[in-house]
Design a protein around this motif. Structure first.
Motif, mmCIF file in Angstrom:
data_model
loop_
_atom_site.group_PDB
_atom_site.id
_atom_site.type_symbol
_atom_site.label_atom_id
_atom_site.label_comp_id
_atom_site.label_asym_id
_atom_site.label_seq_id
_atom_site.Cartn_x
_atom_site.Cartn_y
_atom_site.Cartn_z
ATOM 1 N N ASP A 80 0.837 -1.085 -0.049
ATOM 2 C CA ASP A 80 -0.064 0.039 -0.095
ATOM 3 C C ASP A 80 1.010 1.193 0.084
ATOM 4 O OD1 ASP A 80 -2.396 -1.374 -0.189
ATOM 5 O OD2 ASP A 80 -2.699 -1.201 2.054
ATOM 6 N N TRP A 81 2.132 1.084 0.255
ATOM 7 C CA TRP A 81 2.872 2.404 0.332
ATOM 8 C C TRP A 81 3.103 2.721 -1.069
ATOM 9 C CZ3 TRP A 81 4.172 6.192 3.409
ATOM 10 C CH2 TRP A 81 5.302 6.839 3.119
ATOM 11 N N GLY A 82 3.335 2.058 -1.978
ATOM 12 C CA GLY A 82 3.454 2.506 -3.126
ATOM 13 C C GLY A 82 2.280 3.254 -3.822
ATOM 14 N N ALA A 83 1.051 3.205 -3.411
ATOM 15 C CA ALA A 83 0.179 4.144 -3.810
ATOM 16 C C ALA A 83 -0.041 5.380 -3.491
ATOM 17 C CB ALA A 83 -1.210 3.553 -3.264
ATOM 18 N N GLN A 84 1.090 5.689 -2.667
ATOM 19 C CA GLN A 84 1.377 7.221 -2.298
ATOM 20 C C GLN A 84 0.953 8.143 -3.225
ATOM 21 O OE1 GLN A 84 0.943 8.099 0.990
ATOM 22 N NE2 GLN A 84 0.309 6.061 0.880
ATOM 23 N N GLY A 85 1.766 8.164 -4.758
ATOM 24 C CA GLY A 85 1.589 9.025 -5.796
ATOM 25 C C GLY A 85 0.063 9.296 -6.193
#
Length: 105
Positions: A80-85
């Motif tokens: 889920d960290w990758g969805a920050q963008g």
């Protein structure tokens, strides 16, 4: 992560590049986040003029990241960290608009 900080937590570029979560990495991210959060809190208490507020726009970004890091227990390898963008492209303009409408800048 700065090299000296990574060394203090026994993190190597290779261990981080593997993309596997470790307690050491989470602890490092937690400690760096707390230092950054403390600096932002000090800055928020500092006096500033209404005209200077646009220069502080970048300070809105870390709040979103801190919240998400806490949610994920400071695991920057969590999927889920990758969805920050995507989150940033939606939330940041809305946050800025809210503050503008409230007369904060």
């Amino acid at each position: 992560i700065p090299k000296d900080v990574a060394s203090a937590y026994k993190l190597s570029p290779g261990s981080v590049a593997k993309g596997q979560p470790t307690q050491e990495l989470s602890k490092c991210v937690y400690d760096l986040s707390m230092i950054a959060k403390e600096h932002l809190q000090k800055a928020a208490k500092a006096g500033f003029t209404r005209e200077s507020l646009p220069a502080l726009y970048p300070a809105a970004v870390p709040r979103i990241f801190f919240h998400k890091l806490e949610e994920l227990e400071f695991d920057v390898m969590h999927p889920d960290w990758g969805a920050q963008g995507t989150t940033m492209r939606v939330r940041l303009p809305l946050m800025l608009l809210k503050h503008r409408l409230l007369g904060r800048f």
